[in-house]
Design a protein around this motif. Structure first.
Motif, PDB file in Angstrom:
ATOM      1  N   UNK A 334       0.747  -1.467   0.197  1.00  0.00           N
ATOM      2  CA  UNK A 334       0.065  -0.046  -0.180  1.00  0.00           C
ATOM      3  C   UNK A 334       0.783   1.004  -0.266  1.00  0.00           C
ATOM      4  N   UNK A 335       1.951   1.270   0.845  1.00  0.00           N
ATOM      5  CA  UNK A 335       2.928   2.291   0.803  1.00  0.00           C
ATOM      6  C   UNK A 335       3.207   2.693  -0.263  1.00  0.00           C
ATOM      7  N   UNK A 336       3.481   1.182  -1.365  1.00  0.00           N
ATOM      8  CA  UNK A 336       4.019   2.243  -2.412  1.00  0.00           C
ATOM      9  C   UNK A 336       3.383   2.887  -3.844  1.00  0.00           C
ATOM     10  N   UNK A 337       1.922   3.905  -3.292  1.00  0.00           N
ATOM     11  CA  UNK A 337       1.573   3.985  -3.978  1.00  0.00           C
ATOM     12  C   UNK A 337       2.826   5.465  -4.916  1.00  0.00           C
ATOM     13  N   UNK A 338       1.929   5.963  -5.644  1.00  0.00           N
ATOM     14  CA  UNK A 338       0.700   5.294  -6.956  1.00  0.00           C
ATOM     15  C   UNK A 338       1.523   3.740  -7.840  1.00  0.00           C
ATOM     16  N   UNK A 583       7.432   0.466 -15.213  1.00  0.00           N
ATOM     17  CA  UNK A 583       6.965   0.236 -16.363  1.00  0.00           C
ATOM     18  C   UNK A 583       5.571   0.393 -16.569  1.00  0.00           C
ATOM     19  N   UNK A 584       5.092  -0.527 -16.219  1.00  0.00           N
ATOM     20  CA  UNK A 584       3.792  -0.795 -16.144  1.00  0.00           C
ATOM     21  C   UNK A 584       2.778   1.172 -15.815  1.00  0.00           C
ATOM     22  N   UNK A 585       3.047   1.830 -14.470  1.00  0.00           N
ATOM     23  CA  UNK A 585       2.996   3.126 -14.270  1.00  0.00           C
ATOM     24  C   UNK A 585       3.209   3.481 -15.550  1.00  0.00           C
ATOM     25  N   UNK A 586       4.701   4.033 -16.351  1.00  0.00           N
ATOM     26  CA  UNK A 586       4.714   4.620 -17.287  1.00  0.00           C
ATOM     27  C   UNK A 586       3.516   4.029 -18.486  1.00  0.00           C
ATOM     28  N   UNK A 587       3.578   2.789 -18.102  1.00  0.00           N
ATOM     29  CA  UNK A 587       2.535   2.391 -19.743  1.00  0.00           C
ATOM     30  C   UNK A 587       1.357   2.512 -19.385  1.00  0.00           C
ATOM     31  N   UNK A 723      -1.369  -7.290 -21.445  1.00  0.00           N
ATOM     32  CA  UNK A 723      -0.787  -7.813 -21.670  1.00  0.00           C
ATOM     33  C   UNK A 723       0.583  -7.111 -21.615  1.00  0.00           C
ATOM     34  N   UNK A 724       0.752  -5.505 -20.889  1.00  0.00           N
ATOM     35  CA  UNK A 724       1.530  -4.564 -21.062  1.00  0.00           C
ATOM     36  C   UNK A 724       1.904  -5.224 -19.456  1.00  0.00           C
ATOM     37  N   UNK A 725       1.358  -5.565 -18.443  1.00  0.00           N
ATOM     38  CA  UNK A 725       1.749  -5.562 -17.395  1.00  0.00           C
ATOM     39  C   UNK A 725       2.208  -7.150 -17.673  1.00  0.00           C
ATOM     40  N   UNK A 726       2.638  -8.185 -18.099  1.00  0.00           N
ATOM     41  CA  UNK A 726       2.362  -9.712 -18.075  1.00  0.00           C
ATOM     42  C   UNK A 726       3.133  -9.831 -19.077  1.00  0.00           C
TER      43      UNK A 726
END
Length: 1289
Positions: A334-338, A583-587, A723-726
């Motif tokens: 939870x602390x990793x937000x965002x 990477x997922x965040x930027x995606x 897909x991007x996440x995987x």
């Protein structure tokens, strides 16, 4: 934090589940645990040590039957199924009772235990479970007698063991730790009497049972209260006001999820329960107590764990309490937000899934300890990049080389202030959390448990009969752990009111502390990434093609972002930018252009970033390392207080259901079988249900929840994001089902594919980084990506190799699986090496030697030997750990371009690989292994200095060879030569070279990349003239060979009369015969010829350049220097090369002065220095005559003459060209070159010594030359010591 969310549900809870002992099927040992046991035992037979301490897994006969695990079953769940969240019986059963059933007798403690768990579906969405486990008396006679029988068997067996001799009889006996029987005989027998006694006539047997809610969102506090109140209703002497079915029906069908930004009140059995949900502009829902994590670990440890999680290392939590595992895992994520954890996430790992610790991917898992074993008994498959957190012992074990979180000290300070304001100690306090953890579950009725079954104490039952409102107090008591025995009973209204308030007070405090700590953490990211949007690389293609090429695309300009960051942040940030979560965040940022489409987290984060930016317009603090404290705590707190103070919604009250007479009765102390007919379907007519009926409304609601949680707005986009996440990860959670070998094999197959894909992406990324830069910089200094970034990429490659090498490992030795394999290989080779045979063992024969081009013939090539490279690493005293040695070995192999070859050789020993690895291991999948080695081969296309640049203090042997000219060989040469080698890190001092061999080997501290060699001789003997072709120097560990071309004479009265020269070198590129070497990019300093090195025997042999070419040469040389200074300091190459190397500044100015130079007569050479000396004489006499009054002119003349005198009076025997080089370097350093050119252009000596067409006489050309040289003024040029030795200016 809810990452995913089961979309269809608008109900508070999806299922109510009861798990426990199925009396019909009787006592079954837990097969899954037994499977584990079987795996353990086969490992023992293989001679390996056990992987995990096997204290209570499987049917382990050393264990007393009460301590063994038996199979639990899902006895009932209501309703049967809901479409949006299909019931997963295996997973729920496993996670409700991860260790199966446990039995107790009346002497054991039997407090109810609450824990929560999480089920992650394949699409990444999550469901939460909340379970309360309590003990019930076993009424079935068969079960009691079965237990008695097990005891008789067990006691007989234990007795035999204790009285057998200690010599092992066979593999079965080896299972017992040998010394135990003798040493502990007495205590073991007394333990037999105490523990291992279950006597059917004397003892009462209890078995665990579990009630559980499966919910779409994690309202942990509310669910806990619901379950505790249900349990209390069963154990209290008075039956509850309504049948249990009414309350369960209510929570399943009549309590909705609170809408976002609202609070909701509903009724439990004994009191109201409030839950609230944050609005879309607040941080996402989080309902676990963060204070528990800080109490258990302390701020310092939490921050280290947080850093490991952000860098996506493997994290293993270890505790006796399921709830602690869950609380720490959920709090950290939870602390990793965002950002969101993208990999395997299993906060509670059931015993049957232990093989999953083998997973060669980043994971965050929780492992249940039985409280008896310490860390040393725990054999983990891979520890090279493991963060091990022993929660109960307040202890954390970190991987090596973990970077510091930016502004760590100020950050800790800020968190500590928040914690202290709530009375939580920043050092952590294991006992307070203990009381929080344990006594919170202790319902008052359990206080007297030990006296008499499950009967509550007389006082309690009297109170409950006499006074309804005490029930409310009870909720408080459970939370504070005060025993009611000690409370004074004051039956007045004020007491009740306070109790109510206080009860909510406690929870409000938890929410306040949570939000404050979370805001402080979130603020770090908003500060660190305040201007991240600028660096997002928007795809130029449409989304479709962007997705198909997602692997290859760069979505963030990492280099530019890092170049803006304060130096101390770099080690952490450069690694963080490489993670999947970033990477997922930027995606998701790229996918959502407008606010409507944005995921909830992204929307909240962007809003905060904008706010910071607004503030920063007034007070620019971005990009400094000034610590900015969190400012929006108050408003976040206010939102929560408002919701709690004013309840927005109240759900329907529980009511009587349409049940047959006689249904709903039950015995006190037993949780009944509920009436499934009334619980299996929901209401059809109440208004809330009606409202949710239209599909359209439900769909819209689902979208809204998606926007808030999974944040997707249509199926296609869902597919895309998934897909991007995987990309790097295929498995989020192991399949929680009965594990047949085929399921395990399939899981491992997924891992193997994942590893290969990751290897492909990593090598590609590293090559693109290198090649991209190389292509840009060809011919301008050397190539390097930022030191930090390169180190990050190489470190992540080392981690990947460690993960590959620890997949499917049979025998665990030391922390590094790769180094352990290398050591086994070294042992086997050294045993097989024939004494007196082929030199050192493990060497490949001469055919395998590398050929080097050019002057390489001067030096026999280094042999290629895997073992020799290992020995180099073993000889480095500074590297103490196995993980460190493995990393150093990988770095060395990368630098030598032998990584793929060495690993191929290591794996070619199939017998060894078979011995060390299980069949399913990556290293035993032949096709994948081949592809993997092929990917690594591509590194040979670029130059890495990842060993030389990192181990700067180690001693390295160097080999130097002087190559005299073949034409005019040095056979008659009588003087004694010497050399002095300089590199980027240091220089050697003068080394005498034996005249007869002209080569030496010496050891000294790492010089770094080599830059110059000074060489000369002492002019002794009859024939002290020497024509030297070149000097070759090789680093004997890395094999890097540098060639320093000379092509000039050393000797008085020949050439320019020089006895010593400074040579500038370049790295030679190895070429080998075999095709394994891939074609490489051109070397770093490519040059078409040796223009400057022509032996000046006759002036006619000098290359004639026209003025255009000369101007271009000067421009290029200056350009190289300007570019050099525009790079970040760590990336700059050698300035010496740019000044004195091929086509450097010295060469360019030499061309300027040689153009149109009058050569007096044949066979006599005039040097530029001669011209400069004449000019100096003229200036000195002009100064005395004071011909020109211009002060500027006088200053310039004074400088020029001072430098000329200093260089001429040096004690060094450098010739005329050497002196010219020194003058140019000093002039560049002191920004005087353009003044001197102007002086010399106007000097009468020039007109005497130059033709009319000479460049130096052309006004306009001289002016443009001066302008170009002026660009050097803004740079602070530092010269290498070797260039200006002996000149005192």
């Amino acid at each position: 934090m809810t990452t995913g969310f089961s979309s269809g549900s608008s109900r508070f809870a999806d299922y109510f589940v009861i798990c426990g002992l199925d009396t019909e099927s009787g006592l079954e040992p837990d097969e899954l645990s037994a499977l584990c046991q079987y795996i353990e035992d086969t490992k023992f037979r293989d001679g390996a040590r056990g992987k995990l301490a096997r204290s209570n897994e499987g049917e382990n006969f050393e264990q007393s039957p009460l301590r063994r695990t038996f199979k639990s079953k899902v006895l009932a769940h209501y309703p049967d199924n809901v479409e949006w969240n299909p019931f997963d019986q295996d997973a729920v059963g496993m996670l409700c009772m991860p260790k199966g059933l446990s039995f107790r007798t009346q002497v054991d403690s039997r407090e109810p235990q609450f824990h929560s768990f999480i089920i992650t579906r394949e699409d990444g969405s999550r469901t939460y479970g909340f379970a309360l486990t309590f003990f019930e008396e076993v009424t079935s006679k068969q079960i009691c007698s079965a237990m008695q029988t097990l005891y008789h068997m067990h006691n007989a067996e234990q007795y035999d063991i204790l009285h057998t001799p200690t010599t092992p009889h066979g593999p079965e006996d080896q299972r017992l730790p040998q010394p135990r029987p003798v040493l502990h005989a007495a205590p073991a027998i007394s333990r037999l009497q105490r523990f291992n006694s279950y006597d059917i006539s004397r003892d009462t047997l209890y078995v665990s049972k579990c009630i559980c809610l499966i919910t779409p969102m994690a309202f942990a506090q509310a669910c806990r209260k619901v379950l505790e109140q249900l349990h209390q209703a069963v154990t209290s002497p008075q039956p509850p006001p309504l049948p249990l079915e009414s309350y369960i029906y209510n929570i399943l069908y009549e309590v909705p999820l609170p809408p976002s930004g609202r609070s909701l009140k509903f009724s439990g059995v004994y009191g109201p329960i409030v839950c609230q949900r944050p609005s879309t502009s607040e941080l996402p829902l989080f309902d676990f107590a963060i204070s528990e994590m800080f109490n258990l670990l302390g701020v310092e440890n939490v921050l280290q764990l947080f850093t490991c999680a952000l860098l996506e290392l493997q994290i293993l939590l270890y505790s006796q309490h399921y709830q602690r595992l869950m609380a720490v895992a959920e709090s950290i994520t939870a602390l990793m937000f965002p950002f969101q954890w993208q990999h395997v996430y299993v906060p509670i790992l059931p015993a049957s899934l232990l093989h999953f610790l083998d997973a060669p991917v980043p994971y965050l898992m929780g492992l249940h300890s039985n409280g008896q074993d310490d860390r040393t008994k725990l054999e983990l498959p891979q520890e090279a990049n493991l963060c091990f957190v022993d929660i109960d012992n307040h202890f954390i074990e970190l991987p090596e080389e973990l970077p510091q979180f930016p502004n760590k000290l100020e950050f800790i300070q800020e968190i500590s202030e928040v914690l202290m304001s709530f009375g939580v100690s920043p050092e952590g306090n294991i006992h307070s959390s203990e009381s929080q953890g344990r006594s919170r579950f202790r319902s008052v009725d359990m206080v007297s448990d030990k006296r008499n079954g499950n009967l509550g104490s007389p006082l309690t039952s009297y109170l409950l009969r006499e006074n309804e409102t005490i029930a409310r107090l009870q909720a408080l008591v459970k939370r504070t752990g005060v025993s009611l025995e000690k409370l004074e009973v004051r039956d007045d209204a004020s007491c009740n009111k306070d109790a109510r308030a206080q009860c909510d007070e406690e929870e409000l405090k938890m929410h306040q502390l949570n939000i404050q700590v979370r805001e402080v953490f979130a603020n770090r990211f908003t500060q660190m990434f305040a201007d991240y949007e600028v660096f997002v690389i928007q795809p130029s293609h449409d989304k479709e093609s962007w997705f198909t090429n997602r692997d290859q695309m760069q979505n963030f300009d990492k280099a530019s972002f890092l170049s803006d960051q304060p130096e101390p942040y770099l080690p952490f940030l450069s690694r963080f930018l490489e993670t999947q979560m970033f990477a997922s965040f930027i995606d998701s940022k790229i996918l959502c252009h407008d606010d409507e489409e944005k995921e909830h987290t992204l929307r909240v984060f962007d809003a905060r970033v904008d706010k910071i930016r607004m503030l920063n317009v007034r007070t620019p603090t971005l990009r400094t390392s000034m610590y900015q404290k969190c400012t929006n705590i108050e408003e976040a707190e206010k939102a929560i207080e408002m919701r709690v103070a004013k309840i927005d919604h109240t759900a329907l009250h529980p009511h009587l259901l349409d049940m047959k007479i006689g249904q709903g009765r039950y015995e006190q102390g037993f949780f009944p079988r509920l009436q499934s007919d009334v619980l299996s379907t929901g209401p059809t007519s109440n208004k809330w249900a009606k409202r949710s009926a239209p599909a359209q409304w439900r769909r819209r609601d689902r979208q809204k929840q998606h926007a808030e949680h999974l944040y997707l707005d249509n199926d296609q986009r869902e597919k895309y994001i998934q897909e991007a996440r995987n990309l790097g990860t295929t498995i989020r959670q192991p399949k929680l089902s009965n594990l047949s070998p085929s399921v395990i094999a399939q899981t491992n197959w997924k891992f193997v594919e994942g590893l290969l894909k990751e290897c492909r992406n990593k090598t590609k990324r590293m090559l693109v980084e290198k090649m991209g830069r190389e292509a840009v910089e060809l011919g301008h200094g050397e190539v390097s990506i930022t030191g930090v970034e390169e180190n990050t990429l190489i470190a992540s490659l080392c981690d990947l190799l460690e993960r590959i090498w620890s997949h499917g490992l049979q025998v665990k030795q030391g922390k590094s699986a790769l180094w352990s394999h290398l050591l086994h290989y070294q042992d086997s080779k050294e045993k097989n090496a024939t004494p007196g045979g082929l030199g050192p063992p493990g060497f490949i024969h001469d055919t395998e030697r590398r050929k080097s081009d050019g002057g390489g013939s001067a030096m026999p090539p280094l042999r290629i030997s895997l073992i020799q490279d290992m020995r180099h690493i073993q000889n480095i005293g500074e590297i103490k750990t196995d993980v460190g040695k493995a990393r150093a070995w990988v770095r060395l192999s990368m630098e030598k371009k032998l990584l793929s070859r060495h690993l191929k050789q290591l794996l070619s020993d199939h017998e060894l690989t078979k011995k060390l690895y299980k069949r399913y291991a990556f290293l035993r999948c032949d096709d994948e292994k081949e592809q993997f080695l092929y990917h690594l081969l591509s590194f040979n296309a670029v130059d890495y200095f990842c060993f030389t640049n990192v181990f700067t203090t180690i001693m390295i042997p160097y080999h130097v060879v002087i190559v005299p000219s073949k034409k005019l060989g040095g056979s008659m040469f009588t003087a004694n030569p010497w050399v002095c080698v300089s590199g980027e890190l240091s220089e050697t001092g003068v080394l005498q070279v034996p005249r007869n061999t002209l080569e030496i080997t010496f050891e000294c501290q790492n010089l770094g990349k080599l830059t110059t060699v000074q060489m000369g001789h002492d002019n002794s003997g009859l024939y002290a003239k020497w024509l030297v072709e070149s000097v070759v120097v090789r680093n004997e560990i890395t094999g890097h060979t540098y060639k320093f071309p000379c092509g000039r004479w050393l000797g008085k009265g020949i050439d320019d009369g020089s006895l010593e020269r400074i040579l500038v070198g370049e790295l030679m590129t190895p070429t080998t015969e075999n095709d394994e070497r891939m074609c490489r990019t051109p070397p770093m300093q490519q040059s078409p010829g040796m223009m400057r090195r022509f032996v000046t025997i006759s002036p006619s042999s000098k290359p004639k350049l026209n003025t255009g070419q000369i101007q271009e040469g000067v421009g290029e040389a200056i350009n190289g220097i300007v570019k050099h200074f525009h790079k970040p300091e760590k990336e700059r190459g050698s300035l010496t090369l740019l000044l004195c190397g091929e086509y450097g500044l010295v060469w360019a100015l030499e061309q300027v002065f040689q153009h149109g130079f009058k050569s007096p007569r044949l066979f006599k050479n005039v040097f530029i220095w001669d011209f400069l000396e004449k000019a100096q004489v003229y200036f000195e006499s002009a100064e005395q005559r004071e011909a020109t009054p211009d002060e500027n002119w006088q200053t310039r003349v004074r400088h020029f003459c001072r430098f000329m005198r200093a260089i001429n009076s040096t004690s060094r025997n450098i010739g005329k060209d050497g002196k010219f080089q020194m003058l140019v370097c000093l002039g560049a350093r002191d920004h005087l070159l353009h003044h001197w050119i102007a002086l010399l252009a106007d000097c009468p000596i020039t007109s005497q010594m130059y033709e009319d067409t000479a460049l130096i006489k052309d006004r306009s050309l001289v002016n443009s030359l001066i302008r170009v040289l002026q660009t050097l003024q803004e740079f602070n040029i530092t010269l290498e010591a070797s260039l200006v030795k002996g000149v005192g200016i």
